[in-house]
Write a protein that holds these residues in place. Structure first.
Motif, PDB file in Angstrom:
ATOM      1  N   PHE A 324       0.850  -1.187   0.000  1.00  0.00           N
ATOM      2  CA  PHE A 324       0.000   0.000   0.000  1.00  0.00           C
ATOM      3  C   PHE A 324       0.886   1.236   0.000  1.00  0.00           C
ATOM      4  CE2 PHE A 324      -2.329  -3.317   2.443  1.00  0.00           C
ATOM      5  CZ  PHE A 324      -3.182  -3.673   1.415  1.00  0.00           C
ATOM      6  N   GLU A 325       0.697   2.076  -1.016  1.00  0.00           N
ATOM      7  CA  GLU A 325       1.538   3.252  -1.224  1.00  0.00           C
ATOM      8  C   GLU A 325       0.675   4.505  -1.172  1.00  0.00           C
ATOM      9  OE1 GLU A 325       4.554   1.258  -4.499  1.00  0.00           O
ATOM     10  OE2 GLU A 325       2.661   2.115  -5.179  1.00  0.00           O
ATOM     11  N   ARG A 326       1.189   5.534  -0.511  1.00  0.00           N
ATOM     12  CA  ARG A 326       0.446   6.788  -0.374  1.00  0.00           C
ATOM     13  C   ARG A 326      -0.918   6.521   0.287  1.00  0.00           C
ATOM     14  NH1 ARG A 326      -1.260   9.069  -4.425  1.00  0.00           N
ATOM     15  NH2 ARG A 326      -0.924   7.630  -6.135  1.00  0.00           N
ATOM     16  N   GLY A 327      -1.818   7.448   0.177  1.00  0.00           N
ATOM     17  CA  GLY A 327      -3.122   7.283   0.792  1.00  0.00           C
ATOM     18  C   GLY A 327      -3.138   7.718   2.247  1.00  0.00           C
ATOM     19  N   HIS A 328      -4.349   7.915   2.773  1.00  0.00           N
ATOM     20  CA  HIS A 328      -4.514   8.378   4.150  1.00  0.00           C
ATOM     21  C   HIS A 328      -4.270   7.262   5.156  1.00  0.00           C
ATOM     22  CE1 HIS A 328      -7.338  11.832   2.646  1.00  0.00           C
ATOM     23  NE2 HIS A 328      -6.095  11.951   2.215  1.00  0.00           N
ATOM     24  N   GLY A 329      -4.663   6.047   4.807  1.00  0.00           N
ATOM     25  CA  GLY A 329      -4.439   4.890   5.657  1.00  0.00           C
ATOM     26  C   GLY A 329      -4.114   3.687   4.814  1.00  0.00           C
ATOM     27  N   SER A 330      -3.267   2.806   5.324  1.00  0.00           N
ATOM     28  CA  SER A 330      -2.967   1.575   4.581  1.00  0.00           C
ATOM     29  C   SER A 330      -4.146   0.622   4.654  1.00  0.00           C
ATOM     30  CB  SER A 330      -1.702   0.919   5.143  1.00  0.00           C
ATOM     31  OG  SER A 330      -0.562   1.711   4.888  1.00  0.00           O
ATOM     32  N   VAL A 331      -4.481   0.182   5.867  1.00  0.00           N
ATOM     33  CA  VAL A 331      -5.685  -0.621   6.077  1.00  0.00           C
ATOM     34  C   VAL A 331      -6.491   0.047   7.183  1.00  0.00           C
ATOM     35  CG1 VAL A 331      -6.648  -2.850   6.709  1.00  0.00           C
ATOM     36  CG2 VAL A 331      -4.555  -2.749   5.339  1.00  0.00           C
ATOM     37  N   THR A 332      -7.681   0.488   6.828  1.00  0.00           N
ATOM     38  CA  THR A 332      -8.563   1.229   7.724  1.00  0.00           C
ATOM     39  C   THR A 332      -9.790   0.389   8.043  1.00  0.00           C
ATOM     40  OG1 THR A 332      -7.828   3.377   6.895  1.00  0.00           O
ATOM     41  CG2 THR A 332     -10.024   3.285   7.866  1.00  0.00           C
ATOM     42  N   VAL A 333     -10.263   0.505   9.266  1.00  0.00           N
ATOM     43  CA  VAL A 333     -11.563  -0.048   9.636  1.00  0.00           C
ATOM     44  C   VAL A 333     -12.437   1.143  10.019  1.00  0.00           C
ATOM     45  CG1 VAL A 333     -12.825  -1.594  11.155  1.00  0.00           C
ATOM     46  CG2 VAL A 333     -10.496  -2.187  10.450  1.00  0.00           C
ATOM     47  N   GLY A 334     -13.451   1.414   9.213  1.00  0.00           N
ATOM     48  CA  GLY A 334     -14.331   2.540   9.472  1.00  0.00           C
ATOM     49  C   GLY A 334     -14.361   3.519   8.319  1.00  0.00           C
ATOM     50  N   SER A 335     -15.061   4.629   8.489  1.00  0.00           N
ATOM     51  CA  SER A 335     -15.779   4.894   9.724  1.00  0.00           C
ATOM     52  C   SER A 335     -17.240   4.438   9.668  1.00  0.00           C
ATOM     53  CB  SER A 335     -15.742   6.406  10.003  1.00  0.00           C
ATOM     54  OG  SER A 335     -16.516   7.121   9.042  1.00  0.00           O
ATOM     55  N   GLU A 336     -17.709   4.089   8.469  1.00  0.00           N
ATOM     56  CA  GLU A 336     -19.098   3.616   8.327  1.00  0.00           C
ATOM     57  C   GLU A 336     -19.126   2.135   8.728  1.00  0.00           C
ATOM     58  OE1 GLU A 336     -18.182   6.684   5.127  1.00  0.00           O
ATOM     59  OE2 GLU A 336     -17.266   4.856   5.872  1.00  0.00           O
ATOM     60  N   ILE A 337     -19.259   1.871  10.042  1.00  0.00           N
ATOM     61  CA  ILE A 337     -19.126   0.500  10.555  1.00  0.00           C
ATOM     62  C   ILE A 337     -20.214   0.187  11.568  1.00  0.00           C
ATOM     63  CG2 ILE A 337     -16.698  -0.042  10.153  1.00  0.00           C
ATOM     64  CD1 ILE A 337     -16.151   1.260  12.889  1.00  0.00           C
ATOM     65  N   LYS A 361     -11.387   3.958  12.917  1.00  0.00           N
ATOM     66  CA  LYS A 361     -12.133   5.203  13.132  1.00  0.00           C
ATOM     67  C   LYS A 361     -13.630   4.912  13.277  1.00  0.00           C
ATOM     68  CE  LYS A 361     -11.716   6.202   8.148  1.00  0.00           C
ATOM     69  NZ  LYS A 361     -11.404   7.226   7.133  1.00  0.00           N
ATOM     70  N   THR A 362     -14.177   5.410  14.402  1.00  0.00           N
ATOM     71  CA  THR A 362     -15.597   5.279  14.674  1.00  0.00           C
ATOM     72  C   THR A 362     -16.034   6.490  15.491  1.00  0.00           C
ATOM     73  OG1 THR A 362     -17.325   3.795  15.526  1.00  0.00           O
ATOM     74  CG2 THR A 362     -15.251   3.885  16.767  1.00  0.00           C
ATOM     75  N   ARG A 363     -17.305   6.491  15.950  1.00  0.00           N
ATOM     76  CA  ARG A 363     -17.831   7.657  16.662  1.00  0.00           C
ATOM     77  C   ARG A 363     -19.173   7.309  17.288  1.00  0.00           C
ATOM     78  NH1 ARG A 363     -21.439  11.384  13.038  1.00  0.00           N
ATOM     79  NH2 ARG A 363     -22.734  10.785  14.814  1.00  0.00           N
ATOM     80  N   ARG A 364     -19.613   8.140  18.242  1.00  0.00           N
ATOM     81  CA  ARG A 364     -20.967   8.000  18.776  1.00  0.00           C
ATOM     82  C   ARG A 364     -21.971   8.099  17.627  1.00  0.00           C
ATOM     83  NH1 ARG A 364     -19.031  12.120  22.780  1.00  0.00           N
ATOM     84  NH2 ARG A 364     -18.477  10.974  24.693  1.00  0.00           N
TER      85      ARG A 364
END
Length: 525
Positions: A324-337, A361-364
């Motif tokens: 995984f090159e560049r990008g905000h996260g390599s492997v992300t879980v979220g946020s629509e979870i 990344k998650t939230r109330r």
């Protein structure tokens, strides 16, 4: 060299070395088919194309020292090969080829293959079906039409005739909202193969898809590839690029394999995630390289409405031997979870130059079904990843993301809208070129992160002059960091074993509201 055959197609095969090397070998090796050299590579996962259907083959993998192993296999059955040129497709990059290609797909019988020879096929959305193969040969490119009014529209949700249920076709960022059909679309399909080595090109850079990206114009932006309620779909050795939005988006689908793909979007292209399985199960992503303008992989399960009415956990996800090159996260879980995520295994991967490595990344408001658990990263090499491990339960997404309800750091009542995080683990990971913070985790005070466990971690920071202050987690009222080692807040249990940190600005973890901590052999150098 020992290897396993991963998947056999009608005209190709994918195999994977049995090796503890990350992503690739130190030296190239040769791959033979029936004694003929077909490929020289150093990649742990490799595909051999150009085979014939219904044929027995012997595949041999031979190292430079002469050691080898071999296996027999039989390619899949093919009933007929339909060349889109014979249906009127021009492949000249200008003539609209949608109708001709769609005609070939519609006429394709069970176990048939729709074949695209070399050429640029200018097209809008194509709808694939069950029990077929779409084969893009060397030099073949499906090129997206630049006029959005030429794309069909998929309604987000339609009431069934008896008004007892709903029929969902489209989605936008976790909600069932009306969107344009994607360049490659499959709905309720099974036993579907898409093979290369050709290209699926959304052509978004020559259209207006990336302008006013968060504004709905007629309908929401499409993907390059969108799979809805599909089963047994395999995508092999295809380049997928320049997507209007998320590039490959499996949605409520099961038993999926993405093998040796190359997914690429410009670094400044908005919301162009690489591969986003949403409410899916049994997903394998092997040997794939992703370089995009947002998260490389983002594992999702929808927002609250979909979890409430159409609940489906994303589970059993394997990501191995990828880069995984560049990008905000390599492997992300979220946020629509809102539906939850469990049993994720990421191993033998390279994270190169992404902002974050492991990103939760998650939230109330995601809800009580939004439980993230049993997520393991192991045997990873990170290079130039500014923030290797981030866990954020105050992520400020959505129109209400900056409201007091989401961002207030005082304990709130635990309700049916409260998410939870179970166990997140990482082991045998090397991080070079860290900048802001190695590990930054912020749980909800009313729902602390369950367990963070990191073992056998080596991290080295950039020199102070090269570090740039950044916010590891995207939440309000959180300061930028630089040179920080470990920051954890609102965590039930933190386990750090054999963690070695070089060149950071601090000399100890900062732990706030961590109920239980086990710090063993944590060394600052």
């Amino acid at each position: 060299m020992q290897f396993n055959i991963v998947e056999i197609f009608n005209r190709s095969v994918t195999a994977e070395l049995v090796s503890d090397r990350i992503f690739k070998q130190d030296a190239e090796f040769d791959v033979y088919i029936n004694g003929e050299k077909k490929l020289r590579t150093d990649r742990n996962v490799f595909s051999v194309m150009g085979l014939l259907p219904d044929t027995k083959y012997v595949i041999k993998v031979e190292a430079g020292d002469g050691s080898f192993s071999e296996k027999e296999f039989v390619t899949g059955h093919e009933s007929v090969l339909l060349d889109v040129r014979e249906f009127g497709a021009k492949g000249d990059g200008e003539t609209p080829d949608t109708a001709a290609i769609q005609a070939a797909i519609s006429c394709c019988p069970k176990d048939g293959t729709v074949y695209l020879p070399a050429g640029d096929y200018y097209s809008t959305a194509l709808f694939l079906k069950s029990n077929m193969t779409l084969w893009l040969d060397e030099g073949a490119r499906i090129l997206g039409d630049t006029d959005r009014t030429h794309y069909p529209i998929l309604p987000g949700m339609t009431r069934t005739t008896d008004e007892k249920d709903e029929y969902n076709l489209a989605t936008w960022e976790g909600n069932p909202l009306t969107s344009f059909a994607s360049l490659i679309t499959a709905i309720d399909a099974e036993n579907l193969d898409i093979i290369g080595p050709g290209t699926i090109d959304g052509n978004a850079q020559n259209s207006d898809w990336w302008k006013d990206a968060k504004k709905k114009r007629i309908a929401w932006r499409p993907n390059d590839m969108y799979l809805v309620r599909c089963r047994k779909v395999r995508v092999q050795n295809v380049t997928i690029q320049n997507s209007p939005c998320w590039t490959v988006h499996p949605y409520y689908s099961d038993d999926l394999a993405f093998l040796n793909l190359y997914i690429h979007n410009p670094s400044d292209s908005p919301n162009t995630d690489g591969l986003d399985p949403e409410s899916c199960s049994s997903v394998r992503i092997l040997g794939t390289v992703i370089s995009v303008g947002d998260d490389c992989i983002a594992i999702k399960s929808g927002k609250y409405y979909m979890s409430l009415k159409h609940h489906k956990v994303t589970e059993d996800v394997v990501i191995r031997n990828c880069k995984f090159e560049r990008g905000h996260g390599s492997v992300t879980v979220g946020s629509e979870i809102a539906g939850g995520v469990k049993n994720v295994r990421v191993s033998q991967c390279i994270f190169d130059g992404t902002d974050r490595g492991l990103r939760i990344k998650t939230r109330r408001g995601r809800g009580e079904r939004s439980v993230l658990d049993d997520i393991l990263f192991e045997n990873i090499d990170m290079s130039g990843v500014h923030m290797p491990f981030t866990v954020n339960m105050f992520y400020f997404c959505d129109p209400d993301g900056h409201t007091d309800y989401v961002q207030n750091q005082e304990p709130a009542p635990v309700t049916e809208m409260t998410p939870a995080i179970g166990t997140i683990a990482g082991r045998n990971i090397n991080c070079e070129g860290v900048s802001a913070c190695m590990l930054c985790a912020v749980g909800l005070p009313e729902s602390p992160i369950g367990k963070l466990q990191f073992e056998n971690i080596k991290a080295s920071f950039l020199p102070e002059a090269e570090r740039v202050p950044e916010r590891p987690v995207m939440m309000d009222n959180f300061d930028e960091m630089t040179g920080r080692s470990i920051y954890a807040k609102n965590v039930k249990e933190l386990v750090l074993k054999n963690v070695e940190i070089h060149g950071c600005a601090d000399t100890a973890p900062e732990l706030l509201g961590v109920e239980k901590q086990e710090l063993s052999e944590v060394e600052y150098c």
